[in-house]
Write a protein that holds these residues in place. Structure first.
Motif, PDB file in Angstrom:
ATOM      1  N   MET A 169       0.836  -1.186   0.000  1.00 21.93           N
ATOM      2  CA  MET A 169       0.000   0.000   0.000  1.00 21.93           C
ATOM      3  C   MET A 169       0.876   1.243   0.000  1.00 21.93           C
ATOM      4  O   MET A 169       1.955   1.245   0.584  1.00 21.93           O
ATOM      5  N   PRO A 170       0.386   2.300  -0.627  1.00 21.71           N
ATOM      6  CA  PRO A 170       1.162   3.536  -0.623  1.00 21.71           C
ATOM      7  C   PRO A 170       1.191   4.198   0.748  1.00 21.71           C
ATOM      8  O   PRO A 170       0.269   4.045   1.545  1.00 21.71           O
ATOM      9  N   ARG A 171       2.257   4.935   0.977  1.00 21.76           N
ATOM     10  CA  ARG A 171       2.388   5.715   2.210  1.00 21.76           C
ATOM     11  C   ARG A 171       2.190   7.187   1.884  1.00 21.76           C
ATOM     12  O   ARG A 171       2.569   7.648   0.806  1.00 21.76           O
ATOM     13  N   TYR A 172       1.615   7.884   2.846  1.00 24.11           N
ATOM     14  CA  TYR A 172       1.373   9.316   2.707  1.00 24.11           C
ATOM     15  C   TYR A 172       1.867  10.033   3.947  1.00 24.11           C
ATOM     16  O   TYR A 172       1.777   9.505   5.050  1.00 24.11           O
ATOM     17  N   LEU A 173       2.358  11.250   3.733  1.00 23.55           N
ATOM     18  CA  LEU A 173       2.740  12.129   4.823  1.00 23.55           C
ATOM     19  C   LEU A 173       1.613  13.134   4.999  1.00 23.55           C
ATOM     20  O   LEU A 173       1.243  13.823   4.042  1.00 23.55           O
ATOM     21  N   LEU A 174       1.050  13.186   6.199  1.00 23.39           N
ATOM     22  CA  LEU A 174       0.060  14.198   6.540  1.00 23.39           C
ATOM     23  C   LEU A 174       0.786  15.204   7.426  1.00 23.39           C
ATOM     24  O   LEU A 174       1.151  14.886   8.557  1.00 23.39           O
ATOM     25  N   SER A 175       1.015  16.394   6.907  1.00 23.68           N
ATOM     26  CA  SER A 175       1.785  17.420   7.608  1.00 23.68           C
ATOM     27  C   SER A 175       0.848  18.481   8.155  1.00 23.68           C
ATOM     28  O   SER A 175      -0.003  18.989   7.425  1.00 23.68           O
ATOM     29  N   VAL A 176       1.039  18.836   9.414  1.00 21.85           N
ATOM     30  CA  VAL A 176       0.216  19.858  10.064  1.00 21.85           C
ATOM     31  C   VAL A 176       1.001  21.159  10.121  1.00 21.85           C
ATOM     32  O   VAL A 176       2.119  21.182  10.635  1.00 21.85           O
ATOM     33  N   PHE A 177       0.403  22.205   9.609  1.00 22.38           N
ATOM     34  CA  PHE A 177       1.045  23.512   9.600  1.00 22.38           C
ATOM     35  C   PHE A 177       0.301  24.475  10.503  1.00 22.38           C
ATOM     36  O   PHE A 177      -0.909  24.388  10.657  1.00 22.38           O
ATOM     37  N   GLY A 178       1.041  25.384  11.102  1.00 24.40           N
ATOM     38  CA  GLY A 178       0.443  26.393  11.960  1.00 24.40           C
ATOM     39  C   GLY A 178       1.303  27.639  11.991  1.00 24.40           C
ATOM     40  O   GLY A 178       2.376  27.687  11.391  1.00 24.40           O
ATOM     41  N   GLU A 179       0.828  28.624  12.701  1.00 24.84           N
ATOM     42  CA  GLU A 179       1.534  29.897  12.812  1.00 24.84           C
ATOM     43  C   GLU A 179       2.888  29.703  13.497  1.00 24.84           C
ATOM     44  O   GLU A 179       2.982  28.984  14.496  1.00 24.84           O
ATOM     45  N   ALA A 180       3.909  30.339  12.964  1.00 21.94           N
ATOM     46  CA  ALA A 180       5.241  30.269  13.577  1.00 21.94           C
ATOM     47  C   ALA A 180       5.249  31.000  14.916  1.00 21.94           C
ATOM     48  O   ALA A 180       5.910  30.576  15.861  1.00 21.94           O
ATOM     49  N   GLU A 181       4.515  32.090  15.002  1.00 24.70           N
ATOM     50  CA  GLU A 181       4.401  32.843  16.253  1.00 24.70           C
ATOM     51  C   GLU A 181       3.385  32.132  17.144  1.00 24.70           C
ATOM     52  O   GLU A 181       2.214  32.037  16.800  1.00 24.70           O
ATOM     53  N   GLN A 182       3.838  31.624  18.260  1.00 27.90           N
ATOM     54  CA  GLN A 182       2.976  30.864  19.156  1.00 27.90           C
ATOM     55  C   GLN A 182       2.619  31.683  20.394  1.00 27.90           C
ATOM     56  O   GLN A 182       3.391  32.523  20.828  1.00 27.90           O
ATOM     57  N   THR A 183       1.448  31.402  20.948  1.00 23.42           N
ATOM     58  CA  THR A 183       1.038  32.003  22.211  1.00 23.42           C
ATOM     59  C   THR A 183       1.453  31.057  23.331  1.00 23.42           C
ATOM     60  O   THR A 183       2.061  30.010  23.079  1.00 23.42           O
ATOM     61  N   GLU A 184       1.088  31.379  24.538  1.00 17.59           N
ATOM     62  CA  GLU A 184       1.387  30.479  25.651  1.00 17.59           C
ATOM     63  C   GLU A 184       0.651  29.146  25.511  1.00 17.59           C
ATOM     64  O   GLU A 184       1.002  28.170  26.153  1.00 17.59           O
ATOM     65  N   PHE A 185      -0.359  29.114  24.636  1.00 14.42           N
ATOM     66  CA  PHE A 185      -1.122  27.888  24.397  1.00 14.42           C
ATOM     67  C   PHE A 185      -0.789  27.306  23.024  1.00 14.42           C
ATOM     68  O   PHE A 185      -1.621  26.657  22.398  1.00 14.42           O
ATOM     69  N   GLY A 186       0.403  27.538  22.539  1.00 13.14           N
ATOM     70  CA  GLY A 186       0.771  27.079  21.209  1.00 13.14           C
ATOM     71  C   GLY A 186      -0.003  27.871  20.176  1.00 13.14           C
ATOM     72  O   GLY A 186      -0.059  29.086  20.243  1.00 13.14           O
ATOM     73  N   GLY A 187      -0.623  27.184  19.257  1.00 12.14           N
ATOM     74  CA  GLY A 187      -1.424  27.844  18.232  1.00 12.14           C
ATOM     75  C   GLY A 187      -2.894  27.941  18.599  1.00 12.14           C
ATOM     76  O   GLY A 187      -3.719  28.287  17.763  1.00 12.14           O
ATOM     77  N   TYR A 188      -3.221  27.642  19.843  1.00 13.15           N
ATOM     78  CA  TYR A 188      -4.616  27.609  20.276  1.00 13.15           C
ATOM     79  C   TYR A 188      -4.965  28.886  21.022  1.00 13.15           C
ATOM     80  O   TYR A 188      -4.109  29.529  21.617  1.00 13.15           O
ATOM     81  N   SER A 189      -6.246  29.223  21.032  1.00 12.50           N
ATOM     82  CA  SER A 189      -6.676  30.480  21.650  1.00 12.50           C
ATOM     83  C   SER A 189      -6.811  30.399  23.167  1.00 12.50           C
ATOM     84  O   SER A 189      -6.832  31.423  23.837  1.00 12.50           O
ATOM     85  N   SER A 190      -6.887  29.174  23.704  1.00 14.40           N
ATOM     86  CA  SER A 190      -7.037  29.031  25.152  1.00 14.40           C
ATOM     87  C   SER A 190      -6.462  27.701  25.611  1.00 14.40           C
ATOM     88  O   SER A 190      -6.250  26.785  24.809  1.00 14.40           O
TER      89      SER A 190
END
Length: 128
Positions: free
Chosen positions: A1-22
């Motif tokens: 079976m073929p393999r796939y890379l699922l890459s997650v991208f987000g903002e480089a500038e992170q808050t104290e909660f990473g890329g999350y609002s809370s």
């Protein structure tokens, strides 16, 4: 079976909660992502999954010259960065795209889907 890379991208500038609002959103996203990872494992699709430290922790190495050049920081300077990824093994691209939608919902980020080379795709490169 073929393999796939699922890459997650987000903002480089992170808050104290990473890329999350809370804190609550971050905890829920981690729980949802963990449940998604468990599902991939149960279904036999998971090869590997992990998250990455912020891009500012990267070191770039260019070994093309006489001596390797070592540079602090990421290879690309961008507003977004690769935050984590899954390597999955599934029957086809349609399944990979469906899983990417579920992954995006779970982690609350954009997910890029990219196939790995197969013996056929590498052979095609050599014929070109």
């Amino acid at each position: 079976m073929p393999r796939y890379l699922l890459s997650v991208f987000g903002e480089a500038e992170q808050t104290e909660f990473g890329g999350y609002s809370s804190h609550e959103e971050m905890v829920q996203a981690f729980a949802d992502t963990g449940a998604f990872n468990d599902r991939l494992e149960r279904e036999g699709a998971l090869v590997f999954v992990d998250g990455l430290q912020p891009a500012i922790t990267a070191t770039t190495v260019d070994g093309q010259g006489e001596r390797p050049l070592i540079l602090d920081g990421p290879y690309l300077e961008t507003k977004e960065h690769l935050g984590g990824f899954w390597v999955i093994d599934v029957a086809d691209l349609d399944i990979a795209l469906g899983l990417a939608g579920d992954a995006s919902r779970a982690c609350r980020g954009r997910v890029e889907v990219r196939p790995f080379h197969t013996q056929d795709t590498v052979s095609d490169l050599h014929r070109s």
